[in-house]
Scaffold this active site. Structure first.
Site, PDB file in Angstrom:
ATOM      1  N   HIS A 131       0.830  -1.194   0.000  1.00  0.00           N
ATOM      2  CA  HIS A 131       0.000   0.000   0.000  1.00  0.00           C
ATOM      3  C   HIS A 131       0.868   1.248   0.000  1.00  0.00           C
ATOM      4  O   HIS A 131       1.810   1.365   0.787  1.00  0.00           O
ATOM      5  CB  HIS A 131      -0.943   0.014   1.201  1.00  0.00           C
ATOM      6  CG  HIS A 131      -2.097   0.945   0.979  1.00  0.00           C
ATOM      7  ND1 HIS A 131      -2.043   2.259   1.337  1.00  0.00           N
ATOM      8  CD2 HIS A 131      -3.289   0.744   0.383  1.00  0.00           C
ATOM      9  CE1 HIS A 131      -3.175   2.844   0.980  1.00  0.00           C
ATOM     10  NE2 HIS A 131      -3.950   1.941   0.402  1.00  0.00           N
ATOM     11  N   PRO A 132       0.554   2.198  -0.886  1.00  0.00           N
ATOM     12  CA  PRO A 132       1.476   3.322  -1.095  1.00  0.00           C
ATOM     13  C   PRO A 132       1.297   4.489  -0.136  1.00  0.00           C
ATOM     14  O   PRO A 132       1.901   5.548  -0.360  1.00  0.00           O
ATOM     15  CB  PRO A 132       1.152   3.750  -2.523  1.00  0.00           C
ATOM     16  CG  PRO A 132      -0.267   3.383  -2.728  1.00  0.00           C
ATOM     17  CD  PRO A 132      -0.555   2.199  -1.843  1.00  0.00           C
ATOM     18  N   CYS A 133       0.525   4.347   0.962  1.00  0.00           N
ATOM     19  CA  CYS A 133       0.228   5.542   1.744  1.00  0.00           C
ATOM     20  C   CYS A 133       1.470   6.170   2.377  1.00  0.00           C
ATOM     21  O   CYS A 133       1.514   7.356   2.642  1.00  0.00           O
ATOM     22  CB  CYS A 133      -0.820   5.240   2.802  1.00  0.00           C
ATOM     23  SG  CYS A 133      -0.410   3.865   3.869  1.00  0.00           S
ATOM     24  N   LYS A 134       2.514   5.366   2.630  1.00  0.00           N
ATOM     25  CA  LYS A 134       3.711   5.946   3.252  1.00  0.00           C
ATOM     26  C   LYS A 134       4.862   6.122   2.269  1.00  0.00           C
ATOM     27  O   LYS A 134       5.949   6.544   2.639  1.00  0.00           O
ATOM     28  CB  LYS A 134       4.181   5.054   4.412  1.00  0.00           C
ATOM     29  CG  LYS A 134       3.286   5.072   5.618  1.00  0.00           C
ATOM     30  CD  LYS A 134       3.586   6.296   6.476  1.00  0.00           C
ATOM     31  CE  LYS A 134       2.787   6.319   7.760  1.00  0.00           C
ATOM     32  NZ  LYS A 134       3.166   5.270   8.707  1.00  0.00           N
ATOM     33  N   HIS A 135       4.621   5.756   1.014  1.00  0.00           N
ATOM     34  CA  HIS A 135       5.727   5.766   0.062  1.00  0.00           C
ATOM     35  C   HIS A 135       6.355   7.159  -0.070  1.00  0.00           C
ATOM     36  O   HIS A 135       7.575   7.297  -0.072  1.00  0.00           O
ATOM     37  CB  HIS A 135       5.258   5.306  -1.330  1.00  0.00           C
ATOM     38  CG  HIS A 135       5.032   3.839  -1.422  1.00  0.00           C
ATOM     39  ND1 HIS A 135       5.039   3.014  -0.336  1.00  0.00           N
ATOM     40  CD2 HIS A 135       4.778   3.032  -2.497  1.00  0.00           C
ATOM     41  CE1 HIS A 135       4.817   1.769  -0.710  1.00  0.00           C
ATOM     42  NE2 HIS A 135       4.645   1.755  -2.025  1.00  0.00           N
TER      43      HIS A 135
END
Lengths: 304, 346
Positions: free
Chosen positions: B247-251
């Site tokens: 999941h890219p939320c912290k990328h």
């Protein structure tokens, strides 16, 4: 040729790394809908196209050991337009037909096709024999990439890691279209010249046979050259009477180069290339269940 | 998907400020990745699922058959002090992406950081791993993913085993079958909402059968399974089949830190040399060299310009946007046991 066979290096049988089919769910889905909507009860063979995918070597972070994934031919649609490998899929209507069918004769049909090929683009063929249980999203299949070999004699010699400089020079001669080509060094300026394999006779008219050099794009990443070389050697041996040739296996990295020779006449041939079932090590059908990714009911249940 | 649909396409370059990139920058970074590492290729995906802010033939990046040598659950979670619970966190200390002991807000757990090969691997995650056997767990009837039995069609005898003539020229691999490891197809899409790349995984077992969701989670350290690594419909497939994704939320925040480090290091260490021409290879190979050691030796390499041909001009600007995906893969390789950073073979 008998003198070169005295050479120590040429006393070993050249081995070839196998290639296998990697079949994607998109392919099974396309095959199912083709069966349901177009082909119906007709179970004639359907043309398919696949794409070479190079194997790759990775290093185990813990042991430092290099591990090779082997080369693949990818099937991800029924389209024959893109991709560079041609083949057929024989999709049976019932599991009984699938079990009973004469698989060896289907295989031999493909071998005949390879033997009668009029161009090098036609000598790599894949065969897929399937039964699709569409209701259960389960697919049974047997796959083969046939190679024609001589009844008794082998290709002797050994391909070794090619120097980077030579590899780059060879790779620069690859024609825009074509997975294999032939190379010679010009006598006047020392540059490498190349031509298509089918131009063999003209290209090597004034060249001593010791300078015959065959190059091909090798999907294998192992120590040994890829499976596709076998039919290529058969092709040049039977079409052009070649018994000794330098071979360059072109790869992204670690290309191979070496001299191969044979006593093979291909007067009597055999053929190999069935894909083994890795679960039992024998040539038996594989089963794949895709209900988790194709079954609409399951997908609906998962979509929370 | 609605959120994705409604989000505006990022136009302005923000990658230095926020770690986010525009679709154009994604394409530029993808071009660089496919050029440097030809195992990565562009794919156009399903026609009906094309995103119009990306070129039709450059919808996402894919690399196939990446071997995964061992399961995450079989990794020994020990550090040099021998404390198996002492997880490390990706932190930036001095110039380097290094391992810190305490967890900050935006830090990522790098689960197999201090991993050493040990003789006897302690079974430290009993909830996931009833044994240390690398073989796939048999399906339990309660497991929804595996509830369908896959009977092999009766006996082999029914089919007649096909016999092949002896073939002394077949290399060993064809008799032993194949590589006895799982392989993964790794896909990088552009996530319009988060404005970052997003990694997807499709796995296959040693018999080339697709892995179930739960089986793939064996390759994801438990710190990430079901939290940052989740199953969602793959956006470019007509079949809408679920695929595992990080999941890219912290990328963006992690990428921003990586970029800032590269930048400040560049400014601090390299006096401007206007004549230096940018040449990618040396700098890049030290970054993507695979082992952490190599990437840590990068600052030394920069102090010896004669040895690594070109670092100066590169360092002036720090990370260029077309190197974004290379850094992104480094970051992903830290949280998965898939050998996604298999760039060393090139």
């Amino acid at each position: 040729m008998s003198s070169s066979a005295q050479n120590n290096k040429n006393n070993q049988i050249q081995q070839f790394s196998s290639i296998r089919l990697q079949i994607y769910k998109e392919f099974w889905n396309a095959l199912s809908s083709h069966k349901l909507n177009t082909q119906k009860l007709d179970d004639a063979a359907v043309a398919i196209g696949g794409e070479f995918e190079s194997g790759r070597a990775v290093q185990d972070r813990n042991t430092g050991e290099s591990i090779d994934s082997g080369a693949y031919i990818i099937l991800d649609s029924l389209s024959t337009e893109h991709g560079n490998v041609r083949g057929t899929v024989k999709n049976f209507n019932t599991i009984e037909d699938f079990k009973r069918c004469d698989k060896v004769s289907l295989f031999n049909d493909v071998v005949e096709h390879i033997k009668n090929a009029t161009s090098v683009d036609d000598i790599t063929r894949i065969l897929l024999i399937t039964y699709s249980d569409i209701k259960k999203f389960t697919f049974h299949y047997l796959a083969a990439t046939p190679a024609v070999i001589d009844g008794s004699a082998q290709w002797m010699g050994s391909l070794e890691r090619c120097e980077e400089e030579l590899a780059a020079e060879m790779q620069a001669t690859q024609p825009a279209h074509g997975w294999c080509w032939i190379v010679k060094r010009s006598e006047s300026d020392g540059q490498l010249l190349s031509a298509g394999v089918d131009d063999w006779k003209d290209f090597y008219r004034d060249t001593p046979s010791a300078h015959y050099t065959l190059a091909f794009v090798d999907p294998s990443s192992a120590q040994t050259p890829g499976w596709v070389l076998r039919n290529l050697l058969y092709y040049i041996a039977t079409r052009f009477g070649v018994r000794r040739v330098n071979v360059f296996a072109s790869r992204h990295s670690a290309s191979l180069f070496g001299e191969l020779s044979t006593d093979a006449t291909y007067a009597s041939t055999r053929s190999v290339g069935w894909e083994k079932n890795t679960e039992n090590g024998k040539i038996t059908p594989k089963t794949i269940n895709l209900s988790t990714s194709l079954d609409p009911t399951r997908l609906a249940n998962q979509a929370v | 998907a609605v959120r994705d649909y409604l989000a505006p396409v990022l136009r302005e370059s923000k990658f230095k400020e926020h770690g986010r990139i525009t679709p154009d920058e994604f394409v530029a970074a993808g071009e660089f990745l496919t050029y440097k590492f030809p195992t990565w290729a562009w794919s156009s995906g399903d026609e009906g699922k094309r995103r119009d802010y990306l070129p039709a033939d450059k919808q996402y990046l894919i690399t196939r058959n990446v071997p995964s040598l061992r399961r995450a659950k079989d990794m020994a979670y020990t550090d040099s002090l021998g404390d198996p619970d002492n997880e490390a966190f990706l932190k930036f200390v001095n110039d380097e992406l290094t391992i810190g002991a305490d967890e900050g807000e935006d830090d990522w757990v790098q689960t197999h950081a201090g991993n050493r090969q040990t003789e006897d691997v302690p079974d430290i995650i009993p909830s996931i791993s009833p044994s240390n056997s690398p073989t796939i767990q048999p399906a339990s009837p309660q497991d929804p993913d595996n509830s369908h039995e896959i009977p092999d069609i009766e006996d082999d005898d029914d089919f007649g085993v096909i016999e092949e003539p002896d073939d002394p020229a077949a290399a060993e691999t064809s008799t032993s079958g194949v590589l006895k490891v799982r392989t993964y197809d790794c896909i990088i899409t552009y996530d319009k909402y988060y404005q970052t790349p997003r990694l997807w995984l499709q796995g296959y077992d040693e018999h080339q059968k697709p892995l179930s969701y739960n089986q793939i989670l064996e390759d994801v350290p438990s710190d990430h399974a079901n939290k940052t690594v989740t199953s969602e419909p793959f956006p470019h497939s007509a079949l809408n089949t679920p695929m595992l994704s990080v999941h890219p939320c912290k990328h963006a925040s992690v990428m921003k830190k990586m970029i800032e480090r590269m930048d400040s290091k560049g400014k601090a260490e390299s006096p401007p040399l206007p004549t230096a021409t940018p040449k990618k290879k040396g700098w890049l190979s030290s970054v993507v060299g695979g082992s952490k050691k190599q990437s840590q030796s990068q600052s030394q390499a920069q102090q010896q310009p004669a040895q690594s041909q070109q670092p100066i001009a590169e360092a002036e600007d720090g990370l260029r946007v077309d190197q974004y995906l290379v850094m992104f893969l480094k970051f992903m390789a830290g949280i998965l046991t898939v050998e996604i950073d298999a760039t060393t073979s090139f």
